[in-house]
Write an enzyme that holds these catalytic residues in place. Structure first.
Site, short mmCIF file in Angstrom:
data_model
loop_
_atom_site.label_atom_id
_atom_site.label_comp_id
_atom_site.label_asym_id
_atom_site.label_seq_id
_atom_site.Cartn_x
_atom_site.Cartn_y
_atom_site.Cartn_z
N HIS A 191 0.78 -1.24 0.11
CA HIS A 191 -0.09 -0.14 -0.05
C HIS A 191 0.86 1.39 -0.25
O HIS A 191 2.26 1.02 0.02
CB HIS A 191 -1.04 -0.07 1.00
CG HIS A 191 -0.30 -0.14 2.37
ND1 HIS A 191 0.60 -0.85 3.08
CD2 HIS A 191 -0.38 0.85 3.43
CE1 HIS A 191 1.12 -0.59 4.15
NE2 HIS A 191 0.39 0.52 4.54
N ASP A 236 5.79 4.69 5.07
CA ASP A 236 6.84 3.45 5.58
C ASP A 236 6.98 2.34 4.69
O ASP A 236 7.73 1.60 5.03
CB ASP A 236 6.41 3.00 7.05
CG ASP A 236 4.93 2.44 7.29
OD1 ASP A 236 4.16 3.00 6.44
OD2 ASP A 236 4.75 1.72 8.01
ZN ZN Z 1 3.43 0.22 7.98
ZN ZN Z 2 0.03 1.39 6.76
#
Ligand code: ZN
Ligand code: ZN
Length: 308
Positions: A61, A65
């Site tokens: 996604h 991060d």
């Molecule tokens: Zn994450």
């Molecule tokens: Zn996430």
């Protein structure tokens, strides 16, 4: 042989000795990278693996991060003189997100191809195997991935002799070709035994524990799963943030029954996952707390004993 390495095991933000969540698989000269948070290229260099063979990059996604390390990684690949195309796989918005990051990584010596996922499950064919993408449940659209390496059946020379198949066709039949020559017709199934067990690694991070993970991790040699929170009393938080506790990850492993499970994507408040591991192993025995740079080589079942 399939080599798997956890480049980073951190969720949300990196720590001084923990890079952001990313894994890399090497098989037959191809490297597949899943997720590329900030610092992934440094983690790869620390491991001593080259960026050049990375031919596929999958994104679970588009939270920072998991993708903010992409421009640097692309420049690293360019510096390693990659010229072959790179396939990127990810949820809706893939091309838009990647192209916006590419504003700071222009003029790459290789083409980028996009495979945007739109169905709950999709299969991306590779030479000798495939990647299976499956939708999970996070607070944005998110997918897990299995990397599956297929194993052809054994060539049966006796069958080839019995069927009077000329020697000059054996090699082509072994490579899956159909022979239609000189009035003769031979197909690979005439000389190949049944398909043998291949290798499978399933990766699921940034999600609640959902059935699609269980289904896709079935029969996996390795199941890599997020564990954002170690403590059971963080369950409400895990539910609210659409993540998992260690116990929930272990319960998924019990249902899917992989050979082993590695945990990853630890919350920044958890500096050491080890104290929680006895609890995890009381649920699913063959569980390991993933560490940055941890890797393992997986070989075909008939070349080594399986996990039983
Ligand atoms: Zn994450
Ligand atoms: Zn996430």
């Amino acid at each position: 042989m399939l080599d798997i390495c956890l480049l980073g095991t951190g969720g949300m933000m990196p720590l001084p000795r923990r890079y952001l969540t990313s894994m890399i698989a090497r098989y037959n000269g191809l490297s597949i990278l899943i997720d590329c948070g900030e610092g992934t290229q440094i983690a790869l260099q620390k491991k001593g693996w080259s960026a050049n063979p990375i031919g596929v990059i999958c994104f679970t996604h588009y939270h920072a991060d998991h993708i903010s390390g992409l421009p640097g990684m692309l420049l690293n690949m360019a510096n390693s003189e990659r010229t072959e195309p790179v396939l990127m796989v990810g949820p809706k918005g893939l091309e838009r997100v990647v192209n916006s990051l590419r504003v700071i990584a222009r003029d790459l010596p290789f083409e980028i191809k996009f495979h945007e996922l739109s169905s709950p499950e999709e299969r991306i064919e590779l030479e000798g195997g495939y990647i299976q993408a499956f939708k999970v449940n996070h607070n944005v659209i998110c997918y897990g991935y299995s990397i599956v390496i297929e194993r052809k059946g054994r060539f049966d020379a006796e069958a080839a002799k019995e069927k009077n198949i000329p020697l000059k066709y054996w090699n082509r039949l072994q490579h899956g070709q159909i022979i239609d020559e000189d009035g003769m017709h031979f197909t690979p199934d005439m000389v190949m035994g049944p398909e043998r067990k291949g290798l499978k690694v399933t990766y699921a991070t940034d999600t609640r524990p959902v059935e699609s993970i269980v289904e896709n991790a079935k029969g996996a040699d390795l199941f890599i799963c997020e564990g954002m929170y170690g403590e059971d009393d963080k369950l409400d938080k895990a539910k609210a943030k659409k993540h998992m506790t260690f116990r929930e990850a272990a319960e998924l492993a019990v249902k899917a029954g992989p050979c082993e499970m590695w945990l990853t994507h630890y919350g920044p408040a958890m500096t050491r996952p080890e104290p929680f591991m006895p609890m995890v192993r009381s649920v699913f025995e063959n569980a390991i707390a993933g560490k940055d740079g941890m890797s393992k080589e997986f070989v075909f079942e008939d070349e080594q004993q399986d996990c039983g």
